[in-house]
Design an enzyme around this catalytic site. Structure first.
Site, PDB file in Angstrom:
ATOM      1  N   GLU A   1       8.840 -30.274 -52.858  1.00  0.00           N
ATOM      2  CA  GLU A   1       8.489 -31.646 -53.235  1.00  0.00           C
ATOM      3  C   GLU A   1       7.501 -32.295 -52.277  1.00  0.00           C
ATOM      4  O   GLU A   1       6.738 -33.197 -52.658  1.00  0.00           O
ATOM      5  CB  GLU A   1       9.748 -32.516 -53.338  1.00  0.00           C
ATOM      6  CG  GLU A   1      10.475 -32.798 -52.029  1.00  0.00           C
ATOM      7  CD  GLU A   1      11.549 -31.770 -51.685  1.00  0.00           C
ATOM      8  OE1 GLU A   1      12.476 -32.109 -50.920  1.00  0.00           O
ATOM      9  OE2 GLU A   1      11.444 -30.625 -52.174  1.00  0.00           O
TER      10      GLU A   1
ATOM     11  N   HIS B   1      11.123 -26.966 -49.139  1.00  0.00           N
ATOM     12  CA  HIS B   1      11.087 -28.228 -49.884  1.00  0.00           C
ATOM     13  C   HIS B   1       9.741 -28.353 -50.597  1.00  0.00           C
ATOM     14  O   HIS B   1       8.797 -28.940 -50.063  1.00  0.00           O
ATOM     15  CB  HIS B   1      11.278 -29.417 -48.934  1.00  0.00           C
ATOM     16  CG  HIS B   1      12.656 -29.559 -48.389  1.00  0.00           C
ATOM     17  ND1 HIS B   1      13.593 -30.412 -48.936  1.00  0.00           N
ATOM     18  CD2 HIS B   1      13.271 -28.948 -47.343  1.00  0.00           C
ATOM     19  CE1 HIS B   1      14.725 -30.332 -48.250  1.00  0.00           C
ATOM     20  NE2 HIS B   1      14.554 -29.445 -47.275  1.00  0.00           N
TER      21      HIS B   1
ATOM     22  N   CYS C   1      16.757 -26.200 -50.789  1.00  0.00           N
ATOM     23  CA  CYS C   1      17.364 -26.127 -49.454  1.00  0.00           C
ATOM     24  C   CYS C   1      18.884 -25.935 -49.586  1.00  0.00           C
ATOM     25  O   CYS C   1      19.338 -24.864 -49.939  1.00  0.00           O
ATOM     26  CB  CYS C   1      17.008 -27.371 -48.647  1.00  0.00           C
ATOM     27  SG  CYS C   1      17.262 -27.174 -46.851  1.00  0.00           S
TER      28      CYS C   1
END
Length: 601
Positions: free
Chosen positions: A527, A525, A398
């Site tokens: 994750e 993102h 990001c």
């Protein structure tokens, strides 16, 4: 529908979220379908406007919901996809009731906490509990509800009343309450003290809720006499009291619950004994033990703004862990406050400056996570410069991707004043700009949020290979700014390739630096979708590159880079002492070794 409610007492931060997730894992291993709900009693509508340094990370769901980080625990542990409605807040409930009152739905009645707020809470729970979250049709068998905060908090009172009413309405055999409480060990006397838990349970019962199980947090397993004492004073069978003592990693928690027969107690309360099986947790067991035995290190420098609280980057940490375990490496994260890398710190705090640069230069890989605001931006840019010039594996997420673009513009294109309009609205070379659909007046829920599709522009790039040569991927987003599409040609002519874009082709999603071992930035993102058994492709790439194993991952079968059990250097035996004599213990049984051979752990 069966409900399991998890509450907490004595102090906050005992691990209710991990406990609730672990209960879900255990019930799922017994053959049940499980969903989860998190109740946060704060007045915020959602977690989107809350500071990470105060509340931890904001977890983002597929539908764009900005929710509490515990929902990330639920998704990772249970491998499910939740919705924004699986996170209930006081703000959402009151807004819902006020909207109904404004429409006249209450037909002139005085709107009160009881029954209107409590009814709204129960209705919300019952509506969300039947939404499938595991990819199968139909409602789940059990809904695990976590009540945030601590029993006795004034803001949680309406929820406690509503949950008490719900337990009465659904009836015996459909509601199980697990209370997580602290049993401290005082160094002065060296014994486990039960009084805090006794008072917590008494307060809970005084509010109309009676625990069916007691999960006691302590540094060590409860002594037998302590269990007997708690059983007597808390009016619970001793077999319904379990210890959640300190363990090397949280993947052991479901195993602790299983070993203490917590599932049997829960199934008895929920009247499910005849339709379930013994919990199948072989893969979970192997993962926990292998993680604990890894010894070959991989060092990742985390250059961020909120490094004082690790929960600010919880999903990033978990994604790094998933990837490192998959490559059979021991993860070491070096926390580097981005501002400590800046020239101003060298003058104001030279020791902090030297320490930060020592950690950065000693890292095998560098990660710059997302964030907002201009504090530490220059330090992040310096870390990107160091990674690019010294060919250190780098992953920017990001804001981290935007940092990589700004750094490249300044260092390679020679645009010394290149910047993001977030940090310098008047910059003459705006590499990163505000998205046209965003709002500059309202903060909550106005970003580009949730799952969006990214199309690979070339299939020979590292990221496409890491994703298994797919033509597109769906990942979760949370950002207000984007790379300026008018500057793309200049970047690509200089060697910075935008290998992933959105469906319009104008929004940059993935950037890679040509002729670099691993220099990747992503606007999304990754994750948030990483799982213990399914590590994120990009985190796997970072760990593999940091270990010098990226080529093997890119060329290996399935491209996921999971090291087969027989090829790793984890010992399958260890020396232990039994009755004062050294002996050899098999860490994994022959059956488990066979089961683990080459699976995704």
């Amino acid at each position: 529908m069966k409900y399991v409610l998890v509450t907490g007492g004595v102090v906050s931060g005992l691990g209710k979220g991990v406990t609730a997730s672990s209960i879900g894992v255990l019930l799922k291993a017994c053959g049940l379908r499980v969903t989860s709900i998190k109740i946060d009693p704060y007045l915020n509508t959602d977690a989107g406007t809350m500071s990470p340094s105060e509340h931890g990370e904001v977890f983002v769901l597929d539908d764009g919901g900005e929710v509490d980080l515990d929902l990330g625990n639920y998704e990772r542990f249970l491998d499910i996809k939740l919705t924004r409605d699986n996170n209930i807040t006081t703000g959402k409930i009151y807004q819902h009731v006020i909207d109904k009152e404004r429409r006249g739905d209450y037909l002139g009645k005085t709107v009160q906490v009881v029954p209107h707020i409590t009814d709204a809470i129960q209705g919300w729970i019952e509506r969300v509990a039947v939404i499938p979250v595991d990819g199968e049709e139909g409602p789940a068998d059990v809904c695990v509800i976590e009540l945030g905060g601590t029993i006795g908090d004034i803001e949680s009172m309406p929820f406690i009343e509503a949950l008490g009413q719900l337990s009465c309405r659904v009836g015996f055999g459909n509601f199980c309450l697990v209370h997580v409480s602290l049993v401290p060990v005082l160094n002065v006397v060296g014994e486990q003290k039960t009084k805090p838990t006794q008072h917590s349970v008494r307060g809970l019962r005084g509010l109309g809720l009676t625990p069916d199980l007691l999960a006691c947090r302590s540094t060590t397993a409860l002594d037998k006499n302590v269990k007997v004492k708690l059983s007597r004073f808390c009016h619970l069978p001793a077999e319904n009291i379990v210890t959640l003592y300190d363990v090397p990693n949280i993947w052991y928690i479901p195993l602790l619950l299983r070993d203490q027969k917590a599932h049997e107690a829960i199934l008895r309360v929920l009247n499910l004994q005849g339709i379930t099986k013994e919990p199948a947790l072989e893969e979970w067991t192997s993962r926990a033990k292998i993680c604990d035995m890894l010894h070959e290190p991989v060092r990742i420098a985390m250059v961020g703004k909120y490094t004082a609280l690790s929960d600010s980057y919880l999903s990033v940490l978990k994604a790094l862990l998933h990837a490192s375990v998959a490559r059979r490496k021991k993860l070491i994260v070096d926390w580097i406050p981005a501002s400590d890398l800046e020239d101003a710190t060298e003058k104001e705090s030279p020791d902090a400056y030297k320490a930060a640069w020592k950690l950065l230069k000693g890292a095998d890989g560098i990660l710059v996570p997302g964030g907002f605001g201009d504090r530490g931006v220059q330090g992040k840019i310096l870390s990107a410069t160091y990674a690019r010039e010294n060919r250190i594996p780098f992953l920017g997420i990001c804001l981290g991707m935007q940092i990589a673009v700004i750094e490249f513009a300044r260092s390679v294109l020679g645009l010394k004043d290149a910047n993001s309009t977030e940090f310098d609205p008047s910059t003459r070379n705006p590499c990163v700009i505000f998205m046209p659909e965003g709002s500059k007046t309202h903060m909550g829920g106005t970003m580009r949020l949730g799952s969006r599709r990214t199309y690979f522009q070339v299939m020979e790039c590292k990221t496409a290979k890491l994703y298994g040569n797919k033509t597109f991927v769906d990942e979760r987003h949370r950002h207000r700014y984007e790379v300026n599409p008018h500057m793309i040609t200049r970047f690509e002519n200089a060697g910075l390739s935008f290998t992933g874009k959105d469906e319009t082709g104008r929004r940059m999603e993935i950037v890679e630096l040509n002729n670099h071992p691993y220099y990747v930035g992503v606007q999304f993102h990754p994750e948030f979708k990483s799982r213990p058994g399914k590590p994120s492709a990009l985190f796997l790439g970072l760990i593999a590159a940091a270990c010098g194993e990226l080529d093997a991952v890119l060329q290996g079968p399935g491209v996921r880079g999971i090291v087969p059990m027989e090829t790793c250097n984890v010992p399958l035996k260890e020396k232990v002492f039994q009755n004062g004599k050294p002996t050899t213990k098999h860490i994994l049984s022959d059956h488990l070794y066979s089961y683990c051979n080459g699976v995704h752990i």
